[in-house]
Design an enzyme around this catalytic site. Structure first.
Site, PDB file in Angstrom:
ATOM      1  N   CYS A   1      21.294  10.689  42.863  1.00 27.90           N
ATOM      2  CA  CYS A   1      21.836   9.365  42.568  1.00 27.90           C
ATOM      3  C   CYS A   1      20.671   8.381  42.414  1.00 27.90           C
ATOM      4  O   CYS A   1      19.525   8.734  42.703  1.00 27.90           O
ATOM      5  CB  CYS A   1      22.782   8.928  43.687  1.00 27.90           C
TER       6      CYS A   1
ATOM      7  N   HIS B   1      21.883  10.832  52.309  1.00 31.54           N
ATOM      8  CA  HIS B   1      22.126  11.801  51.237  1.00 31.54           C
ATOM      9  C   HIS B   1      21.198  12.991  51.457  1.00 31.54           C
ATOM     10  O   HIS B   1      20.157  12.874  52.114  1.00 31.54           O
ATOM     11  CB  HIS B   1      21.844  11.170  49.883  1.00 31.54           C
TER      12      HIS B   1
ATOM     13  N   CYS C   1      18.514   8.054  45.666  1.00 37.47           N
ATOM     14  CA  CYS C   1      17.711   9.244  45.925  1.00 37.47           C
ATOM     15  C   CYS C   1      16.592   9.387  44.902  1.00 37.47           C
ATOM     16  O   CYS C   1      15.475   9.771  45.251  1.00 37.47           O
ATOM     17  CB  CYS C   1      18.588  10.482  45.940  1.00 37.47           C
TER      18      CYS C   1
ATOM     19  N   GLU D   1      19.044  14.561  49.647  1.00 39.21           N
ATOM     20  CA  GLU D   1      17.653  14.420  49.221  1.00 39.21           C
ATOM     21  C   GLU D   1      16.861  13.544  50.197  1.00 39.21           C
ATOM     22  O   GLU D   1      15.712  13.858  50.515  1.00 39.21           O
ATOM     23  CB  GLU D   1      17.580  13.808  47.807  1.00 39.21           C
TER      24      GLU D   1
END
Length: 157
Positions: free
Chosen positions: A84, A54, A87, A56
């Site tokens: 999310c 992801h 993350c 991040e």
């Protein structure tokens, strides 16, 4: 707020480019320290076949490498969207001083990125989770923690 908006707009633009470049989902993130970008990331899940890639996480990894540190002391993480659960956990472990994001998780859900079920799964008892989850404790289950507790050379984090 103006300086924050500048970096947030940059993360949003990275997310838009990522969609058009076909590397992954519509997410971008920056790590900034003392007004300088020290880490960048876009969602690379589908292009790298890595469900943890992801934006991040990619930005945190980049910043930690560039700063030669496993923590983001005095850094700000800017994300195009609310992180999310995975993350968010990584952000807390990295310990930046601030998180700033633009779109909310409800906005992401409208585009097909709904992570609300993960929050529910985390709260669910093991036997009620959608992925079968079993806890087994052999007699040595705590031994790695005993080693850690007794290790005088450990680097706490």
């Amino acid at each position: 707020m103006e300086k924050h908006e500048k970096f947030l707009k940059q993360a949003i633009e990275m997310a838009k480019h990522n969609v058009n470049d076909g590397f992954g989902g519509p997410f971008g993130a920056l790590v900034v320290k003392d007004g300088e970008v020290v880490g960048k990331g876009v969602n690379l899940v589908t292009s790298s076949n890595d469900p943890t890639a992801h934006a991040e996480i990619v930005a945190i990894r980049d910043a930690c490498k560039n700063l030669d540190s496993f923590q983001l002391d005095d850094c700000i993480l800017y994300a195009s969207c609310e992180p999310c659960p995975m993350c968010l956990g990584a952000i807390y472990w990295a310990r930046p001083k601030m998180l700033i994001f633009a779109a909310g998780h409800n906005d992401a859900a409208k585009a097909g990125f709904d992570d609300s079920f993960i929050y529910e799964e985390i709260k669910a008892p093991y036997d009620k989770r959608k992925i079968k989850t079993v806890k087994i404790q052999p007699d040595n289950y705590f031994s790695p923690f005993e080693e850690w507790i007794e290790n005088e050379n450990k680097i706490k984090y």
